[in-house]
Design an enzyme around this catalytic site. Sequence first.
Site, mmCIF file in Angstrom:
data_model
loop_
_atom_site.group_PDB
_atom_site.id
_atom_site.type_symbol
_atom_site.label_atom_id
_atom_site.label_comp_id
_atom_site.label_asym_id
_atom_site.label_seq_id
_atom_site.Cartn_x
_atom_site.Cartn_y
_atom_site.Cartn_z
ATOM 1 N N CYS A 116 44.702 49.224 35.234
ATOM 2 C CA CYS A 116 44.446 47.927 35.233
ATOM 3 C C CYS A 116 43.831 47.370 36.331
ATOM 4 O O CYS A 116 44.153 47.303 37.301
ATOM 5 C CB CYS A 116 45.771 47.244 34.786
ATOM 6 S SG CYS A 116 45.585 45.329 34.950
ATOM 7 N N LEU A 117 42.277 47.248 36.149
ATOM 8 C CA LEU A 117 41.677 46.862 37.271
ATOM 9 C C LEU A 117 40.529 46.078 36.587
ATOM 10 O O LEU A 117 39.735 46.408 35.891
ATOM 11 C CB LEU A 117 41.185 47.911 37.998
ATOM 12 C CG LEU A 117 40.274 47.606 39.399
ATOM 13 C CD1 LEU A 117 41.096 46.883 40.339
ATOM 14 C CD2 LEU A 117 39.649 48.747 40.106
#
EC number: 2.3.2.34
Length: 193
Positions: A116-117
């Site tokens: 999750c970026l």
Amino acid sequence: MLTLASKLKRDDGLKGSRTSATASDSTRRVSVRDRLLVKEVAELEANLPCTCKVHFPDPNKLHCFQLTVSPDEGYYQGGKFQFETEVPDAYNMVPPKVRCLTRIWHPNITETGEICLSLLREHSIDGTGWAPTRTLKDVVWGLNSLFTDLLNFDDPLNIEAAEHPSPRAPADPLALLGPVTCPAEEPLHDCPL
């Protein structure tokens, strides 16, 4: 890497002698990606954080590489975390695909390697997602920051890791103080040839 740059120059010379009608659109797109990658890899190597190492298994395939992040501060200090990056043909209009190969207990990385970026998202609600102006250097610095600045317990991908920073129950007196890291038994993702 010099091999790919030399190949691109040689291909340019051959293309000039042929008609452009014989080249397919996909071949031209891959060529654009490879041209960008030659420049971006040189920039990346010149500006690599001291906690990161980049490895190209095949120097002629700059679109597949591995990154090792070894944080020197914070909760994950002393760990070694490997990521595999695949740059698609449509790069730089779409972001690279990145997976974490090291099993890790992290609020922004699942146990299967998903990350999750926001800059790795093609479309992001907060406006910080991928844009054609971003480069591989941004991706590497973003992954490095997951272990320091961007450690996000408020909006996690791995909810359990955010609620319990230790993989054991918080009441367990033998709970680990640091992250769980162990090499994956086999890579989570194979980079296509």
